[in-house]
Motif scaffolding. Structure first.
Motif, PDB file in Angstrom:
ATOM      1  N   ALA A  88       6.177 -44.783 -42.064  1.00  0.00           N
ATOM      2  CA  ALA A  88       7.464 -44.162 -41.762  1.00  0.00           C
ATOM      3  C   ALA A  88       7.306 -42.934 -40.883  1.00  0.00           C
ATOM      4  O   ALA A  88       8.208 -42.595 -40.115  1.00  0.00           O
ATOM      5  N   ASP A  89       6.156 -42.261 -40.968  1.00  0.00           N
ATOM      6  CA  ASP A  89       5.929 -41.075 -40.140  1.00  0.00           C
ATOM      7  C   ASP A  89       5.887 -41.410 -38.658  1.00  0.00           C
ATOM      8  O   ASP A  89       6.048 -40.539 -37.806  1.00  0.00           O
ATOM      9  N   ASP A  90       5.631 -42.687 -38.311  1.00  0.00           N
ATOM     10  CA  ASP A  90       5.555 -43.106 -36.914  1.00  0.00           C
ATOM     11  C   ASP A  90       6.904 -43.577 -36.371  1.00  0.00           C
ATOM     12  O   ASP A  90       7.028 -43.845 -35.189  1.00  0.00           O
ATOM     13  N   TRP A  91       7.872 -43.706 -37.202  1.00  0.00           N
ATOM     14  CA  TRP A  91       9.177 -44.214 -36.788  1.00  0.00           C
ATOM     15  C   TRP A  91      10.024 -43.049 -36.271  1.00  0.00           C
ATOM     16  O   TRP A  91      10.403 -42.157 -37.020  1.00  0.00           O
ATOM     17  N   TYR A  92      10.363 -43.090 -35.005  1.00  0.00           N
ATOM     18  CA  TYR A  92      11.134 -41.997 -34.414  1.00  0.00           C
ATOM     19  C   TYR A  92      12.579 -42.406 -34.132  1.00  0.00           C
ATOM     20  O   TYR A  92      13.484 -41.585 -34.229  1.00  0.00           O
ATOM     21  N   TYR A  93      12.781 -43.663 -33.751  1.00  0.00           N
ATOM     22  CA  TYR A  93      14.101 -44.103 -33.340  1.00  0.00           C
ATOM     23  C   TYR A  93      14.192 -45.612 -33.541  1.00  0.00           C
ATOM     24  O   TYR A  93      13.180 -46.311 -33.679  1.00  0.00           O
ATOM     25  N   ALA A  94      15.419 -46.116 -33.560  1.00  0.00           N
ATOM     26  CA  ALA A  94      15.614 -47.555 -33.701  1.00  0.00           C
ATOM     27  C   ALA A  94      15.001 -48.261 -32.500  1.00  0.00           C
ATOM     28  O   ALA A  94      15.210 -47.852 -31.362  1.00  0.00           O
ATOM     29  N   PRO A  95      14.211 -49.321 -32.723  1.00  0.00           N
ATOM     30  CA  PRO A  95      13.524 -49.980 -31.614  1.00  0.00           C
ATOM     31  C   PRO A  95      14.458 -50.530 -30.543  1.00  0.00           C
ATOM     32  O   PRO A  95      14.120 -50.542 -29.373  1.00  0.00           O
ATOM     33  N   SER A  96      15.642 -50.984 -30.934  1.00  0.00           N
ATOM     34  CA  SER A  96      16.579 -51.501 -29.932  1.00  0.00           C
ATOM     35  C   SER A  96      17.048 -50.402 -28.988  1.00  0.00           C
ATOM     36  O   SER A  96      17.422 -50.669 -27.836  1.00  0.00           O
ATOM     37  N   SER A  97      17.015 -49.128 -29.444  1.00  0.00           N
ATOM     38  CA  SER A  97      17.380 -48.032 -28.551  1.00  0.00           C
ATOM     39  C   SER A  97      16.328 -47.840 -27.469  1.00  0.00           C
ATOM     40  O   SER A  97      16.641 -47.396 -26.360  1.00  0.00           O
ATOM     41  N   ASP A  98      15.083 -48.196 -27.774  1.00  0.00           N
ATOM     42  CA  ASP A  98      14.035 -48.133 -26.763  1.00  0.00           C
ATOM     43  C   ASP A  98      14.319 -49.126 -25.643  1.00  0.00           C
ATOM     44  O   ASP A  98      14.152 -48.815 -24.466  1.00  0.00           O
ATOM     45  N   PHE A  99      14.763 -50.326 -26.027  1.00  0.00           N
ATOM     46  CA  PHE A  99      15.117 -51.308 -25.005  1.00  0.00           C
ATOM     47  C   PHE A  99      16.247 -50.784 -24.128  1.00  0.00           C
ATOM     48  O   PHE A  99      16.186 -50.873 -22.893  1.00  0.00           O
ATOM     49  N   PHE A 100      17.280 -50.226 -24.753  1.00  0.00           N
ATOM     50  CA  PHE A 100      18.418 -49.742 -23.980  1.00  0.00           C
ATOM     51  C   PHE A 100      18.005 -48.627 -23.024  1.00  0.00           C
ATOM     52  O   PHE A 100      18.427 -48.601 -21.861  1.00  0.00           O
ATOM     53  N   PHE A 101      17.150 -47.722 -23.479  1.00  0.00           N
ATOM     54  CA  PHE A 101      16.696 -46.630 -22.628  1.00  0.00           C
ATOM     55  C   PHE A 101      15.853 -47.156 -21.467  1.00  0.00           C
ATOM     56  O   PHE A 101      15.948 -46.672 -20.345  1.00  0.00           O
ATOM     57  N   GLN A 102      15.037 -48.164 -21.731  1.00  0.00           N
ATOM     58  CA  GLN A 102      14.168 -48.710 -20.691  1.00  0.00           C
ATOM     59  C   GLN A 102      14.943 -49.530 -19.663  1.00  0.00           C
ATOM     60  O   GLN A 102      14.637 -49.494 -18.464  1.00  0.00           O
ATOM     61  N   VAL A 103      15.947 -50.254 -20.095  1.00  0.00           N
ATOM     62  CA  VAL A 103      16.642 -51.158 -19.180  1.00  0.00           C
ATOM     63  C   VAL A 103      17.409 -50.393 -18.108  1.00  0.00           C
ATOM     64  O   VAL A 103      17.517 -50.854 -16.963  1.00  0.00           O
ATOM     65  N   VAL A 104      17.919 -49.228 -18.420  1.00  0.00           N
ATOM     66  CA  VAL A 104      18.644 -48.473 -17.405  1.00  0.00           C
ATOM     67  C   VAL A 104      17.680 -47.879 -16.379  1.00  0.00           C
ATOM     68  O   VAL A 104      18.073 -47.595 -15.245  1.00  0.00           O
ATOM     69  N   PHE A 105      16.422 -47.703 -16.750  1.00  0.00           N
ATOM     70  CA  PHE A 105      15.405 -47.285 -15.775  1.00  0.00           C
ATOM     71  C   PHE A 105      15.149 -48.405 -14.764  1.00  0.00           C
ATOM     72  O   PHE A 105      14.947 -48.149 -13.579  1.00  0.00           O
ATOM     73  N   VAL A 106      15.132 -49.637 -15.249  1.00  0.00           N
ATOM     74  CA  VAL A 106      14.929 -50.787 -14.359  1.00  0.00           C
ATOM     75  C   VAL A 106      16.046 -50.844 -13.327  1.00  0.00           C
ATOM     76  O   VAL A 106      15.803 -51.051 -12.130  1.00  0.00           O
ATOM     77  N   ALA A 107      17.273 -50.662 -13.777  1.00  0.00           N
ATOM     78  CA  ALA A 107      18.411 -50.689 -12.867  1.00  0.00           C
ATOM     79  C   ALA A 107      18.323 -49.564 -11.839  1.00  0.00           C
ATOM     80  O   ALA A 107      18.696 -49.735 -10.673  1.00  0.00           O
ATOM     81  N   THR A 108      17.814 -48.403 -12.268  1.00  0.00           N
ATOM     82  CA  THR A 108      17.652 -47.282 -11.336  1.00  0.00           C
ATOM     83  C   THR A 108      16.683 -47.636 -10.219  1.00  0.00           C
ATOM     84  O   THR A 108      16.929 -47.357  -9.044  1.00  0.00           O
TER      85      THR A 108
END
Length: 406
Positions: A88-108
């Protein structure tokens, strides 16, 4: 999970998603900037490209891009396999939020290509390239950098790129350069005797608004790359990144304005706008380690460099209507090379090797894809369509029908 962890998890996830939404808003900034810097007869088509490329990027990254880049995905399974591992100490954020953050970089990254090939490229050829760029070319170089995988299984990169000066911006500019070389310049841009003819944009207020939107979205771009904000240390890191990002943009705009005044005896608005963007691109590689003074200096250097880069590319007859290759490519490289000055974890050799790997892969792969598209369907509109404007030939409508008919 205890209550403290649950609160931290929720806060970090929410912060990550908000930053992703800010980066998504940059798509509007690119659309407004590019629409303002092209002629009115090409406005609808440039807007259609920006809207469609964002949708394509989101879909292709969901289908295969994320899996290529990070070795996981949930298009079929509905479960994100990466981003959350260990205790649990390694869990920072919901994994699906990582996808959302990464996908907008691709569009950029893909948005960068749009402006460079504006006013003479076929819409469907561009969108076909967007499928390959966002679904394969970008995810491959992303897997070697942020993904941590060896380059074709041969060697690992040691490049430090905090938020993507190279991974996003240099990559997008490399793809754009390949397309521009095969596409050629706009008709009338360069004279037979070597003269360079200015082709002014139709709506500078729109271009200015677009730049302000990009400036705002960049806080999500760089700030979100801290990944957390629920601890004292990470909250302070976010604040420093925001501060340095803003300082670099401001200094870049001022420096470009001064250089334009010296060279042209005028305050060239397009150079001022590109100066701010240049500062933002430069600081993106390492906004977490410089002092605000150094961040301002980095941004100012970018603002100076982008003016001379735009002039140099024009002399080389590389026609880039919005200056995207200079802003994102040349200044993206500068940002990577400046990281070791303040970051002990980076080396100049590691940065150079990383930059060369990104450029060679993206430029080479893009050149092949552009060449195939050119042979199969053609990538450039006809001379008559270019003269009349691609709005009618590609989209069947004009952005300002009353104005044009009047």
């Amino acid at each position: 999970m205890n209550e403290v962890f649950e609160l931290s998890y929720a806060l970090d996830t929410f912060y990550f998603l908000v930053c992703g939404a800010l980066v998504m808003w940059m798509a509007a900034g690119f659309a407004m900037l590019e629409a303002g810097l092209v002629r009115s007869k090409n406005t609808t088509e440039i807007l259609a490209k920006n809207f469609a490329l964002f949708a394509i990027a989101c879909f292709m990254y969901l289908v295969c891009g994320y899996a290529i880049m990070y070795g996981g995905g949930y298009f079929l399974s509905g479960i994100m396999e990466t981003g959350v591992t260990g205790s649990a100490d390694d869990w920072y954020y919901a994994p699906s939020s990582d996808f959302f953050f990464q996908v907008v970089f691709v569009a950029t990254a893909m948005s960068i290509v749009s402006g460079a090939v504006a006013e003479r490229m076929k819409l469907w050829a561009f969108l076909a390239f967007a499928v390959v760029m966002t679904g394969f070319i970008y995810p491959m170089e992303g897997s070697w950098t942020w993904g941590g995988n060896p380059v074709f299984g041969m060697f690992e990169l040691s490049m430090v790129d905090f938020a993507g000066s190279g991974i996003v911006h240099l990559a997008g500019a490399s793809a754009a350069l390949a397309g521009v070389i095969l596409l050629g310049a706009r008709k009338g841009k360069y004279g037979k005797n070597g003269e360079i003819n200015a082709i002014p944009g139709a709506n500078l207020p729109m271009a200015t608004l677009g730049t302000f939107i990009l400036w705002l979205g960049w806080f999500g771009f760089n700030g979100g790359s801290v990944l957390q904000t629920s601890t004292v240390d990470t909250a302070n890191a976010v604040a420093i990144v925001f501060l340095n990002t803003n300082a670099a943009a401001a200094a870049g705009a001022i420096a470009a304005m001064i250089v334009a005044r010296i060279l042209f005896k005028k305050a060239d608005l397009t150079m001022i706008l590109n100066g701010a963007l240049a500062g933002l691109v430069v600081i993106t590689a390492g906004p977490d380690t410089p002092t605000p003074l150094l961040a301002s200096i980095w941004g100012a250097i970018g603002g100076v460099l982008v003016v001379f880069s735009i002039l140099t590319l024009d002399k080389l007859k590389i026609d880039d209507p919005v200056g995207a290759i200079s802003v994102h490519g040349v200044c993206g490289l500068l940002g990577l090379l400046l990281v070791p000055v303040t970051n002990d974890g980076a080396t100049f050799m590691g940065q150079i090797v990383g930059a060369l790997t990104i450029f060679i892969w993206v430029f080479g792969a893009s050149l092949i894809v552009w060449a195939i598209l050119k042979a199969v369907m053609g990538i450039r509109v006809s001379e008559e369509e270019e003269y009349e404007g691609v709005d009618l030939s590609e989209c069947g409508m004009e952005a300002y029908p009353e104005f044009n008919k009047g």
